[in-house]
Design a protein around this motif. Structure first.
Motif, short mmCIF file in Angstrom:
data_model
loop_
_atom_site.label_atom_id
_atom_site.label_comp_id
_atom_site.label_asym_id
_atom_site.label_seq_id
_atom_site.Cartn_x
_atom_site.Cartn_y
_atom_site.Cartn_z
N ALA A 208 0.84 -1.21 0.00
CA ALA A 208 0.00 0.00 0.00
C ALA A 208 0.87 1.26 0.00
N TRP A 209 1.97 1.21 0.77
CA TRP A 209 2.87 2.37 0.83
C TRP A 209 3.54 2.61 -0.54
N CYS A 210 3.98 1.52 -1.17
CA CYS A 210 4.61 1.66 -2.49
C CYS A 210 3.61 2.26 -3.48
N ASP A 211 2.36 1.81 -3.41
CA ASP A 211 1.33 2.35 -4.32
C ASP A 211 1.12 3.84 -4.05
N GLN A 212 1.05 4.16 -2.75
CA GLN A 212 0.81 5.56 -2.38
C GLN A 212 1.92 6.47 -2.92
N ARG A 213 3.18 5.97 -2.85
CA ARG A 213 4.31 6.79 -3.29
C ARG A 213 4.68 6.61 -4.76
N GLY A 214 4.02 5.64 -5.40
CA GLY A 214 4.32 5.39 -6.81
C GLY A 214 5.67 4.73 -7.03
N ILE A 215 6.18 4.05 -5.98
CA ILE A 215 7.47 3.35 -6.11
C ILE A 215 7.24 1.85 -6.30
N LEU A 216 8.28 1.14 -6.69
CA LEU A 216 8.12 -0.27 -7.05
C LEU A 216 8.34 -1.19 -5.85
N LEU A 217 7.63 -2.30 -5.83
CA LEU A 217 7.87 -3.34 -4.83
C LEU A 217 8.54 -4.51 -5.55
N ILE A 218 9.78 -4.80 -5.11
CA ILE A 218 10.52 -5.95 -5.65
C ILE A 218 10.46 -7.06 -4.61
N LEU A 219 9.93 -8.21 -4.97
CA LEU A 219 9.98 -9.36 -4.05
C LEU A 219 11.06 -10.32 -4.52
N ASP A 220 12.00 -10.57 -3.63
CA ASP A 220 13.06 -11.55 -3.87
C ASP A 220 12.51 -12.91 -3.44
N GLU A 221 12.03 -13.68 -4.43
CA GLU A 221 11.47 -15.02 -4.14
C GLU A 221 12.47 -16.11 -4.52
N ILE A 222 13.73 -15.76 -4.45
CA ILE A 222 14.78 -16.71 -4.84
C ILE A 222 14.75 -17.94 -3.94
N GLN A 223 14.50 -17.73 -2.66
CA GLN A 223 14.41 -18.88 -1.75
C GLN A 223 12.96 -19.32 -1.52
N THR A 224 12.02 -18.36 -1.50
CA THR A 224 10.63 -18.69 -1.15
C THR A 224 9.82 -19.18 -2.34
N GLY A 225 10.30 -18.92 -3.55
CA GLY A 225 9.49 -19.20 -4.74
C GLY A 225 9.48 -20.66 -5.14
N LEU A 226 8.65 -20.94 -6.14
CA LEU A 226 8.60 -22.26 -6.79
C LEU A 226 8.20 -23.38 -5.85
N GLY A 227 7.25 -23.05 -4.98
CA GLY A 227 6.63 -24.07 -4.14
C GLY A 227 7.18 -24.20 -2.74
N ARG A 228 8.33 -23.63 -2.48
CA ARG A 228 9.03 -23.83 -1.20
C ARG A 228 8.15 -23.54 0.02
N THR A 229 7.37 -22.45 -0.04
CA THR A 229 6.61 -22.06 1.17
C THR A 229 5.17 -22.57 1.15
N GLY A 230 4.83 -23.43 0.17
CA GLY A 230 3.50 -24.03 0.19
C GLY A 230 2.55 -23.49 -0.86
N THR A 231 2.95 -22.44 -1.56
CA THR A 231 2.24 -21.98 -2.76
C THR A 231 3.33 -21.76 -3.81
N LEU A 232 2.92 -21.66 -5.08
CA LEU A 232 3.97 -21.56 -6.12
C LEU A 232 4.89 -20.38 -5.82
N PHE A 233 4.27 -19.23 -5.44
CA PHE A 233 5.06 -18.07 -5.00
C PHE A 233 4.53 -17.63 -3.63
N ALA A 234 5.42 -17.17 -2.77
CA ALA A 234 5.00 -16.82 -1.41
C ALA A 234 4.05 -15.63 -1.41
#
Ligand SMILES: Cc1ncc(COP(=O)(O)O)c(C=O)c1O
Length: 394
Positions: A208-234
């Motif tokens: 919500a803060w990134c949207d308010q300020r018009g800045i980007l949200l980068i999620l580093d899913e290098i470890q959490t992605g591809l099923g690791r946390t129980g969904t394809l992406f966390a």
């Protein structure tokens, strides 16, 4: 020390405190050492071997691709990278992709993309806010992004443009945001920092803060992605969508690969502004396609969630028995156990002796990141070894 370990000491730069074990073979959740001894692997190549070691579906695809086309310049179209790109886009909230070779390189590229966005859309804003205890990789810029002084101190002065603020504190991000900020970069769950979970509404508040300020949200899913946390992406579990997401580790079952994914509006590179010789090479992308298809078709994320819950319940059982276990936490099969004192190293060695590989993530915590195909039976086996190992260092 074996012959191979002696030679390693002779030839290698001293960057890693290795465990005295030489691995020669792997299958499923098991690996074997040079003397033929078997181990249950709850390290999984540092969270890479999601499908287990040498999964047939990946090995066959790699072998076939190796006989067909291994590498081509990115000036030309190649089919495996397009197939992998399509599968990634169809199964995520992102719309464009760039392939590279590792996690650090993916994050470095993501920051370049955010800076480019800042130059074009935010009056030249270039700063990226990251969090303490994060881990984003080992390049000089990613060391600056990684909010841990042990990685930063040896290399100061660091590249400018990164602010490390407290994790799980949206106000800290708000306070650090200026007209120079182009992005916030976070791991949905901090992995290397000790498996630190976000508070329930943290990621949504940051979004919500990134949207308010018009800045980007980068999620580093290098470890959490591809099923690791129980969904394809966390991100799916926290009701947010990133503008940019990075992947690596489990994407190609161990063949080096990284990826930057972005929403259309954040995809601002133009020809020549970013590139890679090996990035998206046919061999890695064929492995990536086989891996991702296997994960999706077999609901491997669902297995990670189910078996992860079972693992955490069993570890909670150990916590009842051993009061020096102060915390058990995790999502899916990204799990940590923390202790009241610095026993992680002794525990790793005690487990090793009994045939289980676990990872010391802090002096007082071990991390369990097994292949995502493991079963409850393999968890039972690991718990029985952990129980005996914990008793031996009690
Ligand atoms: C969240 C996260 N980002 C980035 C990296 C760096 O990836 P690589 O070692 O492939 O450069 C890692 C590696 O552990 C990681 O866990």
């Amino acid at each position: 020390m074996s012959k191979w370990q002696e030679l390693e000491h002779k030839y290698f730069m001293n960057t890693v405190e290795r465990i005295p074990l030489t691995l020669v073979r792997g299958q499923g959740a098991r690996v074997w050492d040079e003397d033929g001894r078997e181990y249950l692997d709850f390290v999984g190549g540092w969270g890479v071997n999601s499908q287990g070691h040498c999964a047939a579906v990946v090995a066959e695809e790699v072998a076939e691709q190796a006989h067909t086309l291994i590498q081509a310049s990115n000036q030309f179209y190649t089919i495996p990278q397009v197939r992998l790109a399509e599968l990634l886009i169809q199964n995520s909230c992102l719309e464009k992709v760039f392939f590279c070779n590792s996690g650090a390189e993916a994050n470095e590229g993501a920051v370049k993309l955010a800076r480019r966005y800042g130059k074009l859309r935010l009056n030249g804003a270039y700063e990226v806010i990251t969090t303490m205890n994060s881990f984003h990789g080992r390049t000089l810029a990613m060391v600056a992004a990684t909010g841990q002084s042990k990685f930063q101190k040896p290399y100061a002065p660091l590249p400018v443009g990164f602010l490390n603020v407290e994790y799980n504190n949206v106000d800290a991000i708000k306070s650090a945001t200026t007209s120079q900020t182009c992005a916030v970069m976070l791991e949905p769950v901090q992995g290397e920092g000790g498996v630190n979970l976000p508070d329930d509404n943290y990621l949504a508040s940051v979004r919500a803060w990134c949207d308010q300020r018009g800045i980007l949200l980068i999620l580093d899913e290098i470890q959490t992605g591809l099923g690791r946390t129980g969904t394809l992406f966390a991100y799916e579990q926290y009701g947010v969508e990133p503008d940019i997401m990075t992947l690596a580790k489990g994407l190609a079952s161990g063949i080096p690969i990284g990826a930057i994914l972005a929403k259309e509006r954040a995809s601002v590179f133009t020809p020549g502004e970013h590139g890679s010789t090996f990035g998206g090479n046919p061999l890695a992308c064929a492995a990536g396609y086989a891996t991702l298809k296997f994960i999706i078709d077999n609901d491997i994320a669902g297995n990670a969630q189910k078996v992860g819950q079972y693992l955490v319940a069993k570890l909670e059982g150990l916590r009842q028995k051993f009061p020096f276990i102060t915390d058990v936490r995790g999502r899916g099969l990204l799990v940590a156990m923390e202790f009241s004192t610095d026993i992680a190293k002794s525990l790793v060695m005690a487990c090793l002796e009994k045939g289980l590989l676990v990872n010391r993530v802090k002096p007082n915590a071990v991390r369990l990141i097994p292949p995502l195909i493991i079963s409850n039976n393999e968890v039972d086996e690991a718990i029985s070894i952990l129980d005996r190992a914990l008793s031996s260092i009690d």
